[in-house]
Write a protein that holds these residues in place. Structure first.
Motif, PDB file in Angstrom:
ATOM      1  N   LEU A 163       5.305  -1.482   1.066  1.00 47.66           N
ATOM      2  CA  LEU A 163       4.236  -2.101   0.278  1.00 47.66           C
ATOM      3  C   LEU A 163       2.998  -1.217   0.141  1.00 47.66           C
ATOM      4  N   LEU A 164       2.818  -0.252   1.021  1.00 47.98           N
ATOM      5  CA  LEU A 164       1.621   0.595   0.957  1.00 47.98           C
ATOM      6  C   LEU A 164       1.898   1.964   0.351  1.00 47.98           C
TER       7      LEU A 164
ATOM      8  N   ALA B 216      -1.067  -3.260  -4.914  1.00 47.02           N
ATOM      9  CA  ALA B 216      -0.988  -4.099  -6.116  1.00 47.02           C
ATOM     10  C   ALA B 216       0.227  -3.774  -6.974  1.00 47.02           C
ATOM     11  N   VAL B 217       0.469  -2.467  -7.253  1.00 46.73           N
ATOM     12  CA  VAL B 217       1.584  -2.125  -8.135  1.00 46.73           C
ATOM     13  C   VAL B 217       2.929  -2.369  -7.453  1.00 46.73           C
ATOM     14  N   VAL B 218       2.959  -2.229  -6.122  1.00 48.94           N
ATOM     15  CA  VAL B 218       4.212  -2.458  -5.406  1.00 48.94           C
ATOM     16  C   VAL B 218       4.545  -3.952  -5.406  1.00 48.94           C
ATOM     17  N   VAL B 219       3.529  -4.777  -5.224  1.00 50.15           N
ATOM     18  CA  VAL B 219       3.725  -6.222  -5.318  1.00 50.15           C
ATOM     19  C   VAL B 219       4.244  -6.591  -6.702  1.00 50.15           C
ATOM     20  N   ASP B 220       3.620  -6.022  -7.738  1.00 46.56           N
ATOM     21  CA  ASP B 220       4.054  -6.277  -9.114  1.00 46.56           C
ATOM     22  C   ASP B 220       5.504  -5.855  -9.306  1.00 46.56           C
ATOM     23  N   GLY B 221       5.845  -4.659  -8.830  1.00 49.41           N
ATOM     24  CA  GLY B 221       7.209  -4.166  -8.978  1.00 49.41           C
ATOM     25  C   GLY B 221       8.219  -5.002  -8.215  1.00 49.41           C
TER      26      GLY B 221
ATOM     27  N   LEU C 105       9.949  -6.799   2.737  1.00 48.44           N
ATOM     28  CA  LEU C 105       8.646  -6.255   2.380  1.00 48.44           C
ATOM     29  C   LEU C 105       7.958  -5.752   3.645  1.00 48.44           C
ATOM     30  N   VAL C 106       7.690  -4.454   3.692  1.00 48.09           N
ATOM     31  CA  VAL C 106       7.122  -3.820   4.880  1.00 48.09           C
ATOM     32  C   VAL C 106       5.670  -3.461   4.595  1.00 48.09           C
ATOM     33  N   GLY C 107       4.736  -4.131   5.278  1.00 49.13           N
ATOM     34  CA  GLY C 107       3.324  -3.859   5.040  1.00 49.13           C
ATOM     35  C   GLY C 107       2.445  -4.963   5.571  1.00 49.13           C
ATOM     36  N   PRO C 108       1.182  -4.979   5.148  1.00 48.88           N
ATOM     37  CA  PRO C 108       0.240  -5.996   5.631  1.00 48.88           C
ATOM     38  C   PRO C 108       0.599  -7.387   5.133  1.00 48.88           C
ATOM     39  N   ALA C 109       0.208  -8.385   5.912  1.00 49.58           N
ATOM     40  CA  ALA C 109       0.573  -9.774   5.609  1.00 49.58           C
ATOM     41  C   ALA C 109       0.080 -10.216   4.248  1.00 49.58           C
TER      42      ALA C 109
ATOM     43  N   LEU D 222      16.259   1.596   0.919  1.00 44.28           N
ATOM     44  CA  LEU D 222      14.802   1.482   0.937  1.00 44.28           C
ATOM     45  C   LEU D 222      14.197   2.175  -0.266  1.00 44.28           C
ATOM     46  N   VAL D 223      13.009   1.703  -0.637  1.00 53.09           N
ATOM     47  CA  VAL D 223      12.243   2.269  -1.747  1.00 53.09           C
ATOM     48  C   VAL D 223      10.817   2.486  -1.286  1.00 53.09           C
ATOM     49  N   SER D 224      10.295   3.690  -1.535  1.00 48.72           N
ATOM     50  CA  SER D 224       8.905   3.978  -1.196  1.00 48.72           C
ATOM     51  C   SER D 224       8.302   4.904  -2.239  1.00 48.72           C
ATOM     52  N   ALA D 225       7.045   4.651  -2.577  1.00 52.44           N
ATOM     53  CA  ALA D 225       6.284   5.562  -3.433  1.00 52.44           C
ATOM     54  C   ALA D 225       5.230   6.271  -2.597  1.00 52.44           C
ATOM     55  N   GLY D 226       5.428   6.274  -1.285  1.00 47.91           N
ATOM     56  CA  GLY D 226       4.477   6.895  -0.374  1.00 47.91           C
ATOM     57  C   GLY D 226       4.671   8.397  -0.276  1.00 47.91           C
ATOM     58  N   ASP D 227       4.084   8.988   0.744  1.00 45.37           N
ATOM     59  CA  ASP D 227       4.125  10.431   0.950  1.00 45.37           C
ATOM     60  C   ASP D 227       5.571  10.913   1.040  1.00 45.37           C
TER      61      ASP D 227
END
Length: 320
Positions: A30-31, A38-43, A58-62, A105-110
């Motif tokens: 999620l981060l 926001a965009v990850v929530v939308d996606g 969903l992995v991230g803040p509550a 898994l899917v991530s747009a992170g580093d």
């Protein structure tokens, strides 16, 4: 801070589970991304609504996870599991796959963090030191596999030779291309063009055994990537591949893809060389791009693509 799991019909932490036939359980960071969460929530919402057999972790803040849950119908919320963690969401998503709580898994992170975490927790394929990110690029003739697009920016000859094997196997398994043509990206098609690495590699690629009856098709230029007639797979380093891919993405966003029969390039790439399905999205991905990345991960998992690619390479290299 350790993860805190909240399950709604999924397996409890530490339990390995298998989804129902046809389902795909995707862990989503999620981060990850420039405009997260926001965009990850939308996606995630787009993907969940588009695919009724999709289950998301969903992995991230509550608060980010709750935003997804609040926007779904009660019946759809049962397809959501949350892993509440304020930090290292990439590691949390990888761990979900490693422990069997997710299928991909899917991530747009580093990118570097994703590659390192996936290689450490999921394991690399035998003989491969550096996994590669493979992207599918639309061309005037159809589509081709471009790799690497960001995993290894300073490869040696062995790494690029592995890219040729990986790309050929990808084209055979995912695109069902018989005897894929593998080209080496450089600054000209005449022999001896390019830097030291690009000058030395063709002699090795000519004699390199490739999977699926693939063959080395010679040197290609950037224009050949757009036309798509010279090769089905284009091999390069992660620095050059990333620059080329982002340039093509922007150009196609302004003018459209080079053929009406092809879609714009997906802002996502498959990490090849680790024992799991890992899709890395562009850091500047928008909601639709994240949704497309999730759909790609689900499709690759359902088709068993990563395992099939690994098996093809294992057989071709004579590894039991």
């Amino acid at each position: 801070m350790p993860e805190r799991w909240r399950t709604t019909g999924a397996a409890a932490p530490g339990q390995r589970s298998v989804g129902e036939p046809g389902t795909a359980r995707i862990a989503v960071d999620l981060l990850g991304g420039d405009q997260a969460p926001a965009v990850v929530v939308d996606g995630a919402l787009r993907a969940c609504k588009a695919d009724p057999s999709l289950h998301l972790t969903l992995v991230g803040p509550a608060e980010a996870a709750d935003a997804v849950l609040a926007a779904l119908k009660p019946a759809d919320r049962r397809r959501i599991t949350t892993a509440i963690t304020p930090a290292d969401t990439i590691g949390g998503a990888v761990l979900a796959v490693a422990e069997g709580r997710a299928d991909a898994l899917v991530s747009a992170g580093d990118t570097r963090a994703t590659v390192l975490s996936a290689a450490r927790e999921l394991g690399r394929w035998p003989g491969l030191r550096r996994p590669a990110l493979a992207a599918v690029v639309p061309t005037a003739a159809g589509r081709l596999v471009l790799l690497d697009v960001g995993s290894t920016v300073d490869p040696d000859e062995e790494t690029l030779a592995w890219h040729a094997r990986l790309g050929a196997a990808y084209a055979s398994v995912v695109h069902r291309i018989s005897a894929p043509r593998v080209g080496l990206l450089t600054i000209g098609t005449e022999p001896g063009k390019g830097d030291r690495l690009r000058r030395a590699l063709p002699a090795q690629l000519v004699s390199l055994p490739l999977p699926a009856g693939a063959r080395y098709a010679g040197l290609v230029e950037g224009g050949d990537v757009v036309l798509g007639r010279a090769a089905d797979v284009v091999v390069t380093d992660g620095f050059t591949g990333n620059v080329l891919l982002k340039g093509l993405e922007t150009a196609y966003a302004l003018t459209g893809p080079p053929s009406r029969n092809t879609d714009p390039p997906a802002r996502a790439a498959l990490l090849l060389g680790v024992s799991g399905t890992v899709v890395v999205c562009h850091g500047a991905a928008a909601g639709p791009d994240i949704a497309a990345g999730i759909a790609l991960a689900a499709d690759l998992y359902r088709r068993g693509s990563v395992a099939a690619i690994a098996d093809l390479l294992r057989v071709q290299r004579g590894i039991a």
